[in-house]
Each structure stands twice: as structure tokens, then as C-alpha cells.
Design a protein around this motif. Structure first.
Motif, PDB file in Angstrom:
ATOM      1  N   ALA A 169     -84.630 -50.532  90.658  1.00 25.73           N
ATOM      2  CA  ALA A 169     -83.944 -51.034  91.836  1.00 25.73           C
ATOM      3  C   ALA A 169     -84.883 -51.958  92.602  1.00 25.73           C
ATOM      4  N   GLU A 170     -86.178 -51.636  92.562  1.00 24.93           N
ATOM      5  CA  GLU A 170     -87.209 -52.476  93.160  1.00 24.93           C
ATOM      6  C   GLU A 170     -88.574 -51.974  92.698  1.00 24.93           C
ATOM      7  N   LEU A 171     -89.572 -52.833  92.881  1.00 17.04           N
ATOM      8  CA  LEU A 171     -90.962 -52.482  92.640  1.00 17.04           C
ATOM      9  C   LEU A 171     -91.726 -52.709  93.934  1.00 17.04           C
ATOM     10  N   ALA A 172     -92.708 -51.863  94.215  1.00 20.36           N
ATOM     11  CA  ALA A 172     -93.438 -52.007  95.469  1.00 20.36           C
ATOM     12  C   ALA A 172     -94.864 -51.497  95.318  1.00 20.36           C
ATOM     13  N   TRP A 173     -95.784 -52.199  96.013  1.00 26.80           N
ATOM     14  CA  TRP A 173     -97.158 -51.713  96.138  1.00 26.80           C
ATOM     15  C   TRP A 173     -97.196 -50.823  97.377  1.00 26.80           C
ATOM     16  N   VAL A 174     -97.360 -49.539  97.165  1.00 27.83           N
ATOM     17  CA  VAL A 174     -97.279 -48.551  98.236  1.00 27.83           C
ATOM     18  C   VAL A 174     -98.685 -48.060  98.585  1.00 27.83           C
ATOM     19  N   PRO A 175     -99.094 -48.123  99.863  1.00 26.18           N
ATOM     20  CA  PRO A 175    -100.397 -47.571 100.234  1.00 26.18           C
ATOM     21  C   PRO A 175    -100.546 -46.137  99.715  1.00 26.18           C
ATOM     22  N   GLU A 176    -101.706 -45.847  99.189  1.00 28.10           N
ATOM     23  CA  GLU A 176    -101.899 -44.552  98.530  1.00 28.10           C
ATOM     24  C   GLU A 176    -101.560 -43.372  99.427  1.00 28.10           C
ATOM     25  N   ASP A 177    -101.881 -43.465 100.707  1.00 27.09           N
ATOM     26  CA  ASP A 177    -101.623 -42.333 101.598  1.00 27.09           C
ATOM     27  C   ASP A 177    -100.163 -42.236 102.036  1.00 27.09           C
ATOM     28  N   GLU A 178     -99.303 -43.172 101.546  1.00 28.97           N
ATOM     29  CA  GLU A 178     -97.877 -43.114 101.866  1.00 28.97           C
ATOM     30  C   GLU A 178     -97.020 -42.732 100.669  1.00 28.97           C
ATOM     31  N   VAL A 179     -97.642 -42.575  99.506  1.00 27.89           N
ATOM     32  CA  VAL A 179     -96.880 -42.272  98.290  1.00 27.89           C
ATOM     33  C   VAL A 179     -96.095 -40.973  98.443  1.00 27.89           C
ATOM     34  N   SER A 180     -96.737 -39.953  98.978  1.00 30.49           N
ATOM     35  CA  SER A 180     -96.085 -38.641  99.091  1.00 30.49           C
ATOM     36  C   SER A 180     -94.913 -38.639 100.064  1.00 30.49           C
ATOM     37  N   ASP A 181     -94.779 -39.670 100.891  1.00 29.55           N
ATOM     38  CA  ASP A 181     -93.675 -39.742 101.849  1.00 29.55           C
ATOM     39  C   ASP A 181     -92.373 -40.190 101.186  1.00 29.55           C
ATOM     40  N   LEU A 182     -92.444 -40.723  99.974  1.00 33.30           N
ATOM     41  CA  LEU A 182     -91.265 -41.230  99.279  1.00 33.30           C
ATOM     42  C   LEU A 182     -90.567 -40.110  98.507  1.00 33.30           C
ATOM     43  N   PRO A 183     -89.270 -40.283  98.196  1.00 34.74           N
ATOM     44  CA  PRO A 183     -88.583 -39.325  97.328  1.00 34.74           C
ATOM     45  C   PRO A 183     -89.033 -39.557  95.883  1.00 34.74           C
ATOM     46  N   LEU A 184     -90.040 -38.829  95.454  1.00 36.74           N
ATOM     47  CA  LEU A 184     -90.646 -39.056  94.150  1.00 36.74           C
ATOM     48  C   LEU A 184     -89.861 -38.366  93.036  1.00 36.74           C
ATOM     49  N   LEU A 226    -100.394 -45.866  85.964  1.00 41.88           N
ATOM     50  CA  LEU A 226    -100.697 -45.727  87.390  1.00 41.88           C
ATOM     51  C   LEU A 226    -101.698 -46.819  87.735  1.00 41.88           C
ATOM     52  N   LEU A 227    -101.208 -47.880  88.376  1.00 37.73           N
ATOM     53  CA  LEU A 227    -102.022 -49.057  88.662  1.00 37.73           C
ATOM     54  C   LEU A 227    -102.353 -49.123  90.148  1.00 37.73           C
ATOM     55  N   ARG A 228    -103.654 -49.218  90.453  1.00 40.24           N
ATOM     56  CA  ARG A 228    -104.123 -49.338  91.828  1.00 40.24           C
ATOM     57  C   ARG A 228    -104.684 -50.725  92.082  1.00 40.24           C
ATOM     58  N   ALA A 229    -104.618 -51.120  93.356  1.00 38.71           N
ATOM     59  CA  ALA A 229    -105.213 -52.385  93.783  1.00 38.71           C
ATOM     60  C   ALA A 229    -105.683 -52.230  95.221  1.00 38.71           C
ATOM     61  N   PRO A 230    -106.721 -52.992  95.618  1.00 33.28           N
ATOM     62  CA  PRO A 230    -107.214 -52.902  96.989  1.00 33.28           C
ATOM     63  C   PRO A 230    -106.271 -53.581  97.977  1.00 33.28           C
ATOM     64  N   LEU A 231    -106.136 -52.981  99.152  1.00 35.74           N
ATOM     65  CA  LEU A 231    -105.362 -53.582 100.238  1.00 35.74           C
ATOM     66  C   LEU A 231    -106.269 -54.459 101.087  1.00 35.74           C
ATOM     67  N   GLY A 276    -106.650 -54.751 104.209  1.00 31.63           N
ATOM     68  CA  GLY A 276    -107.256 -54.066 105.337  1.00 31.63           C
ATOM     69  C   GLY A 276    -108.088 -52.855 104.956  1.00 31.63           C
ATOM     70  N   GLY A 277    -108.282 -52.655 103.656  1.00 33.59           N
ATOM     71  CA  GLY A 277    -109.019 -51.492 103.185  1.00 33.59           C
ATOM     72  C   GLY A 277    -108.098 -50.465 102.561  1.00 33.59           C
ATOM     73  N   GLY A 278    -108.660 -49.617 101.715  1.00 27.74           N
ATOM     74  CA  GLY A 278    -107.865 -48.616 101.023  1.00 27.74           C
ATOM     75  C   GLY A 278    -107.201 -49.182  99.783  1.00 27.74           C
ATOM     76  N   ARG A 298    -103.942 -38.524  92.569  1.00 27.60           N
ATOM     77  CA  ARG A 298    -104.307 -39.225  93.801  1.00 27.60           C
ATOM     78  C   ARG A 298    -105.824 -39.369  93.897  1.00 27.60           C
ATOM     79  N   ALA A 299    -106.271 -40.539  94.336  1.00 31.65           N
ATOM     80  CA  ALA A 299    -107.710 -40.808  94.434  1.00 31.65           C
ATOM     81  C   ALA A 299    -108.193 -40.618  95.872  1.00 31.65           C
ATOM     82  N   VAL A 300    -109.317 -39.970  96.009  1.00 32.29           N
ATOM     83  CA  VAL A 300    -109.945 -39.775  97.318  1.00 32.29           C
ATOM     84  C   VAL A 300    -110.755 -41.021  97.655  1.00 32.29           C
TER      85      VAL A 300
END
Length: 214
Positions: A123-138, A27-32, A34-36, A150-152
Motif C-alpha cells: 500500500a506504501e513504503l516508508a522510512w520509519v524512525p527506529e524508535d517509532e516502529v513499535s507504534d505501528l500495527p505490525l 531489514l534495511l537501516r539508514a541514518p536520519l 537529525g541523528g538516529g 531492534r538496534a540500540v
């Protein structure tokens, strides 16, 4: 000794999990800009198990591998992410089976969203904003694990320089993961980016009650 982990682990009742010695993922995170934070996710190839769902790069552990080694190796094989581009912050056992099979999620940070190279399992790789992860078919297992991974986001105030130049993930025992997105002048203790993660966690634990989410 490469590849001896490939194979199924079967639990009573015939339920199977991939990995003779368990499995691990990164589980790899990176800063966006615009923040977050953003999380690197893999859109699984249609032919794969639970194809079409999203999860983190991962796979079977070999007999000689630690969870960290396996997760970092899988990130290289499936996404082209090199070990020197990330900083491991924590490990979390996120699934167990009656057979003794386990899945360990290794949590890490990168300085920014890294370029990726997908292999045939994606099929693809994507950097997904943390607050949008739950919107995907996981992937179902990842969806369950995400609740505790998930990180607060938190904006921490320190009393003096240096201000942290790089956001990072910090785990605090019994409280979960936090994403340090900024620091500003104010009450608190000075901390250096070079401080060990456990030292930073102690500092954050001491000030979080008065800080709250970013």
C-alpha cells in the motif's frame, strides 16, 4: 530457476507458511539527517496476508537461493532497492515451523534513506524512525522478531581519527544489534569504516561497557 519457491509449506495441524523452501526478508537501516536511524517498512496491501499491517520487504526463497540472495531480490522486487545500494551486516533466523519452514531476516545498512518504488504488494513504503516502529500495527511475526532485531543507538568514543563518516549496524554476540551513530575523541581504540564488521564488533564490545546508549 526463478519462482520455484512460490507455494505453501504446511505444518501438522494445517498451519501454512508462504514459501516452499522457506522465506527471507530485508531489514534495511539508514541514518536520519537529525541523528538516529530509520528502517524501511512495507505497508502491506489490503488483499495480502495480514494486509494493512507493517513489516519488511520479503518473500519466498527459491530452491537455489541463500537467505541473503532472496532478501535482496525481494527488496528489489517490492521496493526498487538495488543490491549495490546496501551493505549486508548480519542474518538472524527469526521464525521456524514444525514443517521445517524458516524465515530469515537479513540485516543491512544504506548510506541514507533511499528512494523506493512500490509494487502491487505494498500500500506504501516508508522510512520509519527506529524508535517509532513499535507504534505501528505490525505484522504479528515481525512484531515478535522486532524485539531482537531492534538496534540500540550508541555513541562510541575513539582515541584518534578517522571518525566514522557513516553510521552502521553492528551485531555483538549475545548482546544484539547496535547502531553506531557517532564517534568523538576520547578513550577507546581507533577503527576504520573499512574494518570488517566482526572486527568492529570486537572493538565495540570492548568499549561499550563505558559508553552506554547515545
Amino acid at each position: 530457476m526463478r519462482g520455484d519457491g512460490d507455494g505453501w509449506s504446511t505444518s501438522p495441524g494445517g498451519i501454512r507458511h508462504w514459501g516452499r523452501f522457506g522465506a527471507a526478508g530485508l531489514l534495511l537501516r539508514a541514518p536520519l539527517p537529525g541523528g538516529g536511524s530509520a528502517v524501511l517498512l512495507q505497508h502491506r496491501a489490503p488483499w495480502s496476508h495480514q494486509g494493512g499491517t507493517w513489516a519488511i520487504p520479503g518473500g519466498a526463497r527459491d530452491s537455489h537461493e541463500s537467505a541473503e540472495h532472496a532478501a535482496v531480490r525481494e527488496a528489489w522486487e517490492e521496493a526498487g532497492i538495488t543490491a549495490d545500494a546496501l551493505h549486508v551486516r548480519a542474518e538472524r533466523l527469526t521464525m521456524t515451523a514444525p514443517s521445517g519452514w524458516t524465515y530469515t531476516t537479513v540485516v543491512a545498512d544504506a548510506a541514507g534513506p533511499l528512494a523506493t518504488v512500490a509494487n502491487r504488494e505494498s500500500a506504501e513504503l516508508a522510512w520509519v524512525p527506529e524508535d517509532e516502529v513499535s507504534d505501528l500495527p505490525l505484522h504479528p511475526s515481525f512484531a515478535t522478531a522486532w524485539l531482537e532485531l531492534r538496534a540500540v543507538p550508541v555513541r562510541v568514543r575513539f582515541s584518534a581519527e578517522p571518525v566514522l563518516p557513516l553510521p552502521r549496524t553492528v551485531e555483538i554476540t549475545d548482546r544484539g544489534f547496535f547502531w553506531v551513530s557517532a564517534t568523538v575523541d576520547g578513550p577507546g581504540d581507533e577503527v576504520s569504516l573499512d574494518a570488517p564488521a566482526d572486527e568492529l564488533a570486537v572493538t565495540l564490545a570492548a568499549v561499550l561497557a563505558g559508553v552506554g546508549p547515545a
